[in-house]
Design an enzyme around this catalytic site. Structure first.
Site, PDB file in Angstrom:
ATOM      1  N   GLU A  75       0.991  -1.187  -0.148  1.00 16.86           N
ATOM      2  CA  GLU A  75       0.023   0.031   0.082  1.00 16.86           C
ATOM      3  C   GLU A  75       0.911   1.386   0.093  1.00 16.86           C
ATOM      4  OE1 GLU A  75      -0.151  -2.464   1.971  1.00 16.86           O
ATOM      5  OE2 GLU A  75      -2.146  -3.000   2.572  1.00 16.86           O
ATOM      6  N   CYS A 112      -2.262  -2.605   7.264  1.00 13.17           N
ATOM      7  CA  CYS A 112      -1.639  -2.423   8.503  1.00 13.17           C
ATOM      8  C   CYS A 112      -1.712  -1.143   9.140  1.00 13.17           C
ATOM      9  CB  CYS A 112       0.096  -3.011   8.398  1.00 13.17           C
ATOM     10  SG  CYS A 112       1.124  -1.663   7.876  1.00 13.17           S
TER      11      CYS A 112
END
Ligand code: THU
Length: 160
Positions: A75, A112
């Protein structure tokens, strides 16, 4: 003492085919990126595809390193690449898929905490929510309509 209650709402889609055509295409790109991840240590591959307001799609996948903390999540690879190459172009949506090479990953895998914080920076900057779609390698897809829904109590520039 007062209690502070934090509620968050996520949408769950039974499969990719329940998503709009644009987001299905974005998720397909994330799958392609996942398969190119460099994950020789965890054997856990993650792919991210970021749709920009310009229509461009920026890909990312996890890049691991023998010195473990030197690696980076999919990401953030995608978000930082977009920030570097398309500065000030808004993020419209991100699709994320993750899968272990050791077993089939059928549950949606959320980004996360560090990735949520990094994505929050761009969302706060653009003042427009960024929907985040995430899934395993197969199965259900979860949509968060905004990064804020994944990261309540965001730390942002207003505290500095
Ligand atoms: N990983 C990601 O790419 N994104 C996340 O949000 C969670 C974890 C990667 C980091 C590492 O390469 C592997 O997955 C196992 O943690």
């Amino acid at each position: 003492m007062k209690k502070l209650k934090i509620e968050t709402e996520l949408d769950v889609f039974e499969s990719v085919s329940d998503l709009s055509e644009d987001i299905q295409n974005l998720m397909n790109k994330a799958h392609e990126a996942r398969k190119m991840a460099y994950a020789p240590y965890s054997h856990f591959q993650v792919g991210a595809a970021l749709l920009l307001a310009s229509g461009d799609i920026v890909l990312g996948n996890n890049q691991e390193n023998a010195a473990f903390p030197s690696g980076l999540c999919a990401e953030r690879v995608a978000a930082f690449h977009a920030g570097a190459t398309f500065p000030n172009v808004k993020f419209e949506a991100m699709a994320i898929t993750a899968g272990s090479l050791k077993q089939e990953t059928t549950v949606p895998i959320p980004p996360c905490g560090a990735c949520r914080q990094s994505l929050a920076e761009y969302e706060v900057k653009q003042s427009v929510p960024i929907p985040i779609y995430f899934m395993g390698a197969t199965g259900k897809v979860v949509r968060s309509r905004s990064v804020k829904d994944l990261l309540p109590l965001i730390f942002d520039h207003s505290y500095l």
